[in-house]
Scaffold this motif. Structure first.
Motif, PDB file in Angstrom:
ATOM      1  N   LEU A  34      -7.958  47.648  24.900  1.00 28.97           N
ATOM      2  CA  LEU A  34      -8.754  46.676  25.658  1.00 28.97           C
ATOM      3  C   LEU A  34     -10.229  47.055  25.725  1.00 28.97           C
ATOM      4  CD1 LEU A  34      -6.310  45.827  28.575  1.00 28.97           C
ATOM      5  CD2 LEU A  34      -7.487  44.138  27.151  1.00 28.97           C
TER       6      LEU A  34
ATOM      7  N   PRO B 103     -12.874  44.396  21.470  1.00 32.74           N
ATOM      8  CA  PRO B 103     -12.041  43.299  20.952  1.00 32.74           C
ATOM      9  C   PRO B 103     -12.561  41.953  21.446  1.00 32.74           C
ATOM     10  CG  PRO B 103     -10.914  44.462  22.716  1.00 32.74           C
ATOM     11  CD  PRO B 103     -12.138  45.259  22.407  1.00 32.74           C
TER      12      PRO B 103
ATOM     13  N   ALA C 162     -10.865  39.428  22.689  1.00 36.41           N
ATOM     14  CA  ALA C 162     -10.246  39.041  23.964  1.00 36.41           C
ATOM     15  C   ALA C 162     -10.511  40.116  25.004  1.00 36.41           C
ATOM     16  CB  ALA C 162      -8.753  38.845  23.783  1.00 36.41           C
ATOM     17  N   ASP C 163     -10.754  39.688  26.239  1.00 42.10           N
ATOM     18  CA  ASP C 163     -10.995  40.659  27.310  1.00 42.10           C
ATOM     19  C   ASP C 163      -9.781  40.877  28.192  1.00 42.10           C
ATOM     20  OD1 ASP C 163     -10.884  38.327  28.743  1.00 42.10           O
ATOM     21  OD2 ASP C 163     -12.907  38.462  29.562  1.00 42.10           O
TER      22      ASP C 163
ATOM     23  N   LEU D 277      -5.173  41.121  27.953  1.00 46.18           N
ATOM     24  CA  LEU D 277      -3.958  41.126  27.142  1.00 46.18           C
ATOM     25  C   LEU D 277      -3.026  40.046  27.662  1.00 46.18           C
ATOM     26  CD1 LEU D 277      -2.426  42.695  24.861  1.00 46.18           C
ATOM     27  CD2 LEU D 277      -1.317  43.978  26.704  1.00 46.18           C
TER      28      LEU D 277
ATOM     29  N   LEU E 233      -5.533  41.092  20.485  1.00 41.13           N
ATOM     30  CA  LEU E 233      -6.828  41.156  21.173  1.00 41.13           C
ATOM     31  C   LEU E 233      -7.978  40.743  20.268  1.00 41.13           C
ATOM     32  CD1 LEU E 233      -6.299  44.512  23.101  1.00 41.13           C
ATOM     33  CD2 LEU E 233      -6.333  42.214  24.087  1.00 41.13           C
TER      34      LEU E 233
END
Length: 322
Positions: free
Chosen positions: A43, A160, A162-163, A165, A321
């Motif tokens: 993350l 990544p 996406a911040d 999951l 991600l």
């Protein structure tokens, strides 16, 4: 750096562990739930080998000396920044002076804090993991203490896309479990009834559980009558000393199984009647006292396939991600 304002109950620096030194008495160590630790690292854009903080039940209070990016993964717990709620399994940006703290844990026993760049303490035998019994790794071989300043490294990986999951990729923390086992090396010392109880009855995790091992309560087993060999003790489960595999199940006295985990000693004089497969060691680490457990025997081929499936599942979660 991260300043430790309050250390929590037992907060240690951990990573993927130090394999290769078991013959010298140093266990593999590392984060008990490697999947949760790796996802926390993913993350914040860290390599999987980056060191994290492993928190047990009561988490620490940490203050950011500079702006930094963190993520919390593992057992469900309230995450607070300056007293305001934030989300677990989500990337969190801290400004200089911000305080990261935690509320009550709501399942499981442990969670992990990843900081972009990793906790940059010196390596010991190739790992930053804390082995408290051996007093090596982490911060002087001990749990963190109030006033410690934890150095933070840098990461060459991008953050990544996406911040957070997605929930479908997050581990669960059930109150009942099935742990897959491979029988042996000493299951032949059990009677048929003893084996039946081991693999067909339910066992309940007791509060006696830590990084060395987890003790269960249940119906007990039966041992075959035999003349103890020279060098073994008088307990029916005693053997002449042998090496212990990670995940080994011992049943001293025939009543309470102990499953050895990441900081267990490398050998001793109790028979290992079975071993929890590597693919289920993370699941074992998520168990809280009171968790009802069944030990389910599988073949070696099934154990190896489960390990491949675990790797594929974690890789898919990291890839999600972006």
């Amino acid at each position: 750096m991260l300043e430790v304002v309050q250390p929590g109950l037992q907060t240690t620096v951990q990573d993927e562990g130090r394999p290769g030194y078991y013959s010298l008495g140093f266990p593999q160590g590392g984060s008990m739930d490697q999947e949760s630790a790796r996802l926390a690292n993913a993350l914040v854009g860290n390599e999987s080998s980056a060191a994290v903080l492993e928190c047990t039940y009561i988490g620490p209070v940490l203050r950011a000396a500079v702006s930094m990016t963190v993520a919390v993964a593992g057992a469900p717990v309230d995450v607070l920044v300056n007293g305001e709620p934030r989300e677990e399994w989500t990337r969190i940006d801290l400004e200089a002076g911000d305080t990261l703290s935690f509320g009550m844990i709501q399942g499981g026993t442990k969670y992990w804090i990843a900081v972009r760049g990793g906790i940059d303490v010196p390596e010991a035998l190739g790992s930053r993991s804390t082995y408290v019994i051996g007093a090596i790794g982490g911060v002087g071989g001990r749990a963190v203490a109030a006033g410690d300043e934890l150095p933070v490294g840098t990461s060459a990986l991008p953050l990544p896309a996406a911040d957070a999951l997605d929930a479908r990729h997050r581990p669960s923390f059930p109150r009942s479990q099935e742990l897959r086992i491979v029988r042996g090396l000493y299951d032949h010392l059990l009677t048929d009834e003893g084996i039946r109880r081991l693999v067909e009855e339910e066992w309940t995790l007791t509060p006696t559980a830590d990084r060395m091992g987890l003790r269960y309560d249940g119906p007990g087993v039966e041992w075959r009558e035999r003349e103890q060999p020279f060098g073994a003790g008088q307990d029916p489960s005693n053997i002449v000393d042998a090496g212990y595999a990670v995940g080994s199940i011992q049943i001293p006295g025939g009543t309470q199984p102990i499953v050895l985990h990441r900081d267990a000693v490398s050998g001793g004089g109790y028979a290992m009647v079975a071993t929890v497969i590597s693919a289920d060691m993370d699941l074992l680490a998520r168990a809280a006292p009171g968790t009802v457990t069944r030990f389910v025997p599988v073949s070696m081929d099934q154990a190896l396939e489960a390990r491949r499936q675990r790797t594929a599942r974690i890789d898919a979660a990291v890839a999600s991600l972006g």
